[in-house]
Motif scaffolding. Structure first.
Motif, PDB file in Angstrom:
ATOM      1  N   PHE A  34      -5.069  -4.721   6.102  1.00  0.00           N
ATOM      2  CA  PHE A  34      -3.621  -4.746   6.216  1.00  0.00           C
ATOM      3  C   PHE A  34      -3.153  -3.476   6.928  1.00  0.00           C
ATOM      4  N   TYR A  36       0.248  -1.108   7.483  1.00  0.00           N
ATOM      5  CA  TYR A  36       1.578  -0.811   6.968  1.00  0.00           C
ATOM      6  C   TYR A  36       2.175   0.337   7.789  1.00  0.00           C
ATOM      7  N   LEU A  44       6.918   1.821   2.274  1.00  0.00           N
ATOM      8  CA  LEU A  44       5.961   1.217   3.203  1.00  0.00           C
ATOM      9  C   LEU A  44       6.369  -0.218   3.485  1.00  0.00           C
ATOM     10  N   ILE A  93      -0.468   3.238   7.863  1.00  0.00           N
ATOM     11  CA  ILE A  93      -1.501   3.200   6.818  1.00  0.00           C
ATOM     12  C   ILE A  93      -2.187   1.846   6.836  1.00  0.00           C
ATOM     13  N   THR A 105      -8.690  -6.496  -4.665  1.00  0.00           N
ATOM     14  CA  THR A 105      -8.135  -5.149  -4.785  1.00  0.00           C
ATOM     15  C   THR A 105      -7.983  -4.555  -3.395  1.00  0.00           C
ATOM     16  N   GLN A 106      -6.902  -3.841  -3.180  1.00  0.00           N
ATOM     17  CA  GLN A 106      -6.685  -3.178  -1.898  1.00  0.00           C
ATOM     18  C   GLN A 106      -6.965  -1.691  -2.030  1.00  0.00           C
ATOM     19  N   PHE A 108      -6.611   1.921   0.082  1.00  0.00           N
ATOM     20  CA  PHE A 108      -5.793   2.448   1.157  1.00  0.00           C
ATOM     21  C   PHE A 108      -6.499   3.555   1.926  1.00  0.00           C
ATOM     22  N   PRO A 110      -6.135   7.011   4.405  1.00  0.00           N
ATOM     23  CA  PRO A 110      -5.312   8.214   4.252  1.00  0.00           C
ATOM     24  C   PRO A 110      -4.094   8.237   5.168  1.00  0.00           C
TER      25      PRO A 110
END
Lengths: 117, 109
Positions: A34, A36, A44, A93, A105-106, A108, A110
Motif C-alpha cells: 500500500f 500512503y 495519512l 509511506i 497485518t500491515q 509500515f 519508515p
C-alpha cells in the motif's frame, strides 16, 4: 519480525523531474503493498493498493499517470512521482501486507519525505 | 466511506499519569490498528484488533465492535511515550486503511 524499508528516506528535487521511491519487505513476501501520503498536520491518506504482478488500484482523486506504481516482485514495490511539482511535496509511506495466523497485518515503512522546489 | 474520529487531538500530561485516547468509526470494519508516529515520521504498529482487548507492556488497546469504538491506554506514562498516536481501520471488503487525524501526546517529566 517483519521489516519494511523505504529508499530514499528523503529527497529534494526540482520541479518537473521524476522521483522513484522503493518499498521493500525485507524478511517476508508481501502479496499486497500500500502507498500512503501524508501532508503536514494531516492524516495519512491511502493512494493506491498494489498487488504483485497486476496493476495497482488507485483511490479516487489520485492520478495514476502521475503516480506510477510497479510491484514487480513479492518483496519490492516502487512509486514514481512523474513531473513532480511543489504541491507533490509530502511524506510518502508504504506498507506491506503479511498474512499471519489467518489475519492480514500491515507493516509500515519508515517513509520518504519528498520536497519539490 | 469510513469516518474515523479521534479524541483528544492534543494531550499534555505529567509523567506517570494514565492516558486514554479514543477512536470511533462510522462503518463496520474487519480490523482496527493503533499506530505510533514519531517526529521523524516513521510509523510503528502498536496493535491490530478485531475484537476484545490486547496488552503489550504498558499499552492496552480495547475495541467494542457494537459501539464502533476503540481506546488506547498507556499506564505509567513516560516522556518517551510522546508521539502522535493514530487510529486506522480497515473497512469490511477493503484492503487499505482509513486513518484518523491522530492524537498528539506530550508527556512532561
Amino acid at each position: 519480525g517483519a521489516v519494511v524499508s523505504q529508499h530514499p528516506s528523503w529527497v529534494i528535487c526540482k520541479s518537473g523531474t521524476s522521483v522513484k521511491i522503493e518499498c521493500r519487505s525485507l524478511d517476508f513476501q508481501a502479496t499486497t503493498m500500500f502507498w500512503y501520503r501524508q501532508f503536514p498536520k494531516q492524516s495519512l491518506m491511502l493512494m493506491a493498493t498494489s498487488n504483485e504482478g497486476s496493476k495497482a488500484t488507485y483511490e479516487q482523486g489520485v492520478e495514476k499517470d502521475k503516480f506510477l506504481i510497479n510491484h514487480a516482485s513479492l518483496t519490492l514495490s516502487t512509486l514514481t512521482v512523474t513531473s513532480a511539482h511543489p504541491e507533490d511535496s509530502s511524506f510518502y509511506i508504504c506498507s506491506a501486507g503479511k498474512r499471519e495466523l489467518g489475519t492480514d497485518t500491515q507493516y509500515f515503512g519508515p517513509g520518504t519525505r519528498l520536497t519539490v522546489l | 466511506k469510513n469516518e474515523v474520529e479521534q479524541s483528544p487531538q492534543n494531550l499534555t500530561a505529567q509523567e506517570g499519569e494514565f492516558i486514554t485516547i479514543n477512536c470511533s468509526y462510522s462503518v463496520g470494519i474487519s480490523a482496527l490498528h493503533w499506530l505510533q508516529q514519531h517526529p521523524g515520521g516513521g510509523i510503528v504498529s502498536l496493535f491490530m484488533l478485531s475484537s476484545g482487548k490486547k496488552k503489550h507492556g504498558r499499552l492496552i488497546a480495547t475495541i467494542n465492535i457494537q459501539e464502533k469504538h476503540s481506546s488506547l491506554h498507556i499506564t505509567a506514562s513516560h516522556p518517551r511515550d510522546s508521539a502522535v498516536y493514530i487510529c486506522a481501520v480497515r473497512s469490511v471488503g477493503a484492503d487499505g486503511l482509513t486513518f484518523g487525524k491522530g492524537t498528539h501526546l506530550i508527556i512532561q517529566p
